[in-house]
Motif scaffolding. Structure first.
Motif, PDB file in Angstrom:
ATOM      1  N   VAL A 168       0.945  -1.302  -0.103  1.00  0.00           N
ATOM      2  CA  VAL A 168       0.033  -0.060  -0.046  1.00  0.00           C
ATOM      3  C   VAL A 168       0.983   1.341  -0.094  1.00  0.00           C
ATOM      4  O   VAL A 168       0.633   2.243  -0.803  1.00  0.00           O
ATOM      5  N   PRO A 169       1.963   1.303   0.581  1.00  0.00           N
ATOM      6  CA  PRO A 169       2.581   2.656   0.754  1.00  0.00           C
ATOM      7  C   PRO A 169       3.116   2.944  -0.666  1.00  0.00           C
ATOM      8  O   PRO A 169       2.930   3.812  -1.335  1.00  0.00           O
ATOM      9  N   ALA A 170       3.541   1.956  -1.605  1.00  0.00           N
ATOM     10  CA  ALA A 170       3.762   2.066  -2.972  1.00  0.00           C
ATOM     11  C   ALA A 170       2.914   2.677  -3.899  1.00  0.00           C
ATOM     12  O   ALA A 170       2.949   3.494  -4.724  1.00  0.00           O
ATOM     13  N   ILE A 171       1.568   2.248  -3.480  1.00  0.00           N
ATOM     14  CA  ILE A 171       0.830   2.472  -4.633  1.00  0.00           C
ATOM     15  C   ILE A 171      -0.147   3.782  -4.210  1.00  0.00           C
ATOM     16  O   ILE A 171      -0.534   4.659  -4.988  1.00  0.00           O
ATOM     17  N   SER A 172      -0.296   4.020  -2.718  1.00  0.00           N
ATOM     18  CA  SER A 172      -0.910   5.175  -2.549  1.00  0.00           C
ATOM     19  C   SER A 172      -0.483   6.068  -1.046  1.00  0.00           C
ATOM     20  O   SER A 172      -0.440   7.235  -1.156  1.00  0.00           O
ATOM     21  N   GLY A 173       0.229   5.252  -0.198  1.00  0.00           N
ATOM     22  CA  GLY A 173       0.906   5.942   0.780  1.00  0.00           C
ATOM     23  C   GLY A 173       2.041   6.930   0.467  1.00  0.00           C
ATOM     24  O   GLY A 173       1.820   7.928   0.919  1.00  0.00           O
ATOM     25  N   SER A 174       2.967   6.520  -0.245  1.00  0.00           N
ATOM     26  CA  SER A 174       4.073   7.352  -0.667  1.00  0.00           C
ATOM     27  C   SER A 174       3.831   7.909  -2.050  1.00  0.00           C
ATOM     28  O   SER A 174       4.752   8.744  -2.437  1.00  0.00           O
ATOM     29  N   ALA A 255      10.539   2.054  -8.673  1.00  0.00           N
ATOM     30  CA  ALA A 255      10.459   2.643  -7.176  1.00  0.00           C
ATOM     31  C   ALA A 255       9.516   2.253  -6.450  1.00  0.00           C
ATOM     32  O   ALA A 255       9.810   2.265  -5.329  1.00  0.00           O
ATOM     33  N   MET A 256       8.448   1.539  -6.842  1.00  0.00           N
ATOM     34  CA  MET A 256       7.317   0.906  -6.117  1.00  0.00           C
ATOM     35  C   MET A 256       7.747  -0.048  -5.540  1.00  0.00           C
ATOM     36  O   MET A 256       7.660  -0.337  -4.298  1.00  0.00           O
ATOM     37  N   CYS A 259      10.039   0.908  -2.546  1.00  0.00           N
ATOM     38  CA  CYS A 259       9.169   1.361  -1.409  1.00  0.00           C
ATOM     39  C   CYS A 259       8.610   0.336  -0.973  1.00  0.00           C
ATOM     40  O   CYS A 259       8.467   0.056   0.692  1.00  0.00           O
ATOM     41  N   THR A 260       8.080  -0.921  -1.344  1.00  0.00           N
ATOM     42  CA  THR A 260       7.504  -1.942  -0.780  1.00  0.00           C
ATOM     43  C   THR A 260       8.802  -2.609   0.133  1.00  0.00           C
ATOM     44  O   THR A 260       8.564  -3.267   1.151  1.00  0.00           O
ATOM     45  N   ASN A 261       9.888  -3.059  -0.675  1.00  0.00           N
ATOM     46  CA  ASN A 261      10.839  -3.606   0.135  1.00  0.00           C
ATOM     47  C   ASN A 261      11.358  -2.787   1.563  1.00  0.00           C
ATOM     48  O   ASN A 261      11.521  -3.594   2.564  1.00  0.00           O
ATOM     49  N   LYS A 262      11.280  -1.535   1.361  1.00  0.00           N
ATOM     50  CA  LYS A 262      11.415  -0.721   2.753  1.00  0.00           C
ATOM     51  C   LYS A 262      10.599  -0.927   3.513  1.00  0.00           C
ATOM     52  O   LYS A 262      10.845  -1.018   4.786  1.00  0.00           O
ATOM     53  N   THR A 263       9.309  -1.053   3.264  1.00  0.00           N
ATOM     54  CA  THR A 263       7.997  -1.331   4.106  1.00  0.00           C
ATOM     55  C   THR A 263       8.226  -2.556   4.803  1.00  0.00           C
ATOM     56  O   THR A 263       8.064  -2.626   6.159  1.00  0.00           O
TER      57      THR A 263
END
Length: 271
Positions: A168-174, A255-256, A259-263
């Motif tokens: 979710v952070p990759a698609i909408s949070g970030s 980039a997504m 972001c997902t891997n960091k989450t």
């Protein structure tokens, strides 16, 4: 809603939620309780929304049926340990921090507890948020609907499985950050060719807003909408070709994934 709603923390996201709750009259302002270590911020919140304020987290907890932990991910252990003896029976804990899992919250409380994991985003500040929600097995359908109602007061909501929350952070949070970069790049291109910057930002932002609205309201596939703008041999397809040649979509997807891997990494640190 015949419930008291508490907030520990009143940063930007909590204030967006407060605005939605109060303006939508989900509950009265006297049914909302807010704590924060910053007394000046609390006074501003009280003046603006008329809610109950306190610097003592336990005082907020004692009055809350739904408790939102609007705090940074690295603060959850400290705050939960502080409040876990004060939470009422059947309280619903709402978490908004990236990487904070239901299992982590349950283990930190050290007992069975009702948890709703959410991921809103900053456009909630203008009533256009996008939130993903999942709940633990103890949360009733009515309680989940109450939380959904709160989040719908400042945008749109999707209920998903928890195993998908790290995406979710990759698609909408970030992703608002990526969109702002795209708007800035569009504006820079216009400025390069002579359009004043203030006008360029307005034109670029409105184009993005209108395009997003077309996707949401028509239900058409984005590719189909794109095709309708691309005339054979025209200017748009020339620009699309340039973007594709420079790996536009691949760069966004990469980039997504980052972001997902960091989450996921942040979640691993909380286990």
């Amino acid at each position: 809603m015949n419930k008291n709603i508490g907030f520990i923390g009143c940063g930007n996201m909590a204030q967006a939620m407060l605005s939605g709750i109060i303006n939508s009259e989900i509950v009265g302002c006297k049914n909302v309780y807010v704590s924060d270590p910053d007394e000046n911020k609390l006074i501003q919140i009280e003046d603006q929304y008329g809610v109950n304020i306190n610097t003592n987290n336990e005082k907020i907890v004692e009055n809350s049926d739904i408790l939102v932990l609007a705090i940074k991910p690295n603060k959850h252990t400290e705050v939960i340990n502080e409040i876990k003896k004060s939470v009422k029976e059947n309280v619903v804990i709402v978490i908004i921090g990236a990487g904070i899992t239901i299992n982590y919250v349950e283990n930190t409380f050290g007992k069975q507890i009702k948890v709703v994991r959410t991921m809103p985003n900053t456009p909630a500040l203008v009533g256009e948020g996008m939130s993903a929600i999942c709940a633990s097995s103890l949360v009733t359908k009515e309680e989940l609907n109450d939380v959904i109602t709160i989040f719908k007061s400042f945008g749109k909501v999707e209920v998903i499985e928890e195993k998908l929350m790290n995406v979710v952070p990759a698609i909408s949070g970030s992703s608002p950050a990526y969109v702002y970069m795209f708007i800035e790049a569009l504006a820079d291109g216009a400025v390069l060719d002579g359009i004043p910057r203030n006008k360029a930002y307005k034109m670029a932002a409105q184009a993005v807003l209108g395009s997003a609205k077309m996707v949401l309201e028509t239900g058409e596939h984005p590719g189909s909408l794109k095709d309708k703008v691309c005339s054979p041999g025209g200017t748009t397809i020339e620009a699309v070709y340039s973007l594709e040649k420079n790996n536009f979509r691949g760069s966004v997807i990469e980039a997504m994934r980052m972001c997902t891997n960091k989450t996921i990494d942040m979640g691993q640190e909380k286990k």
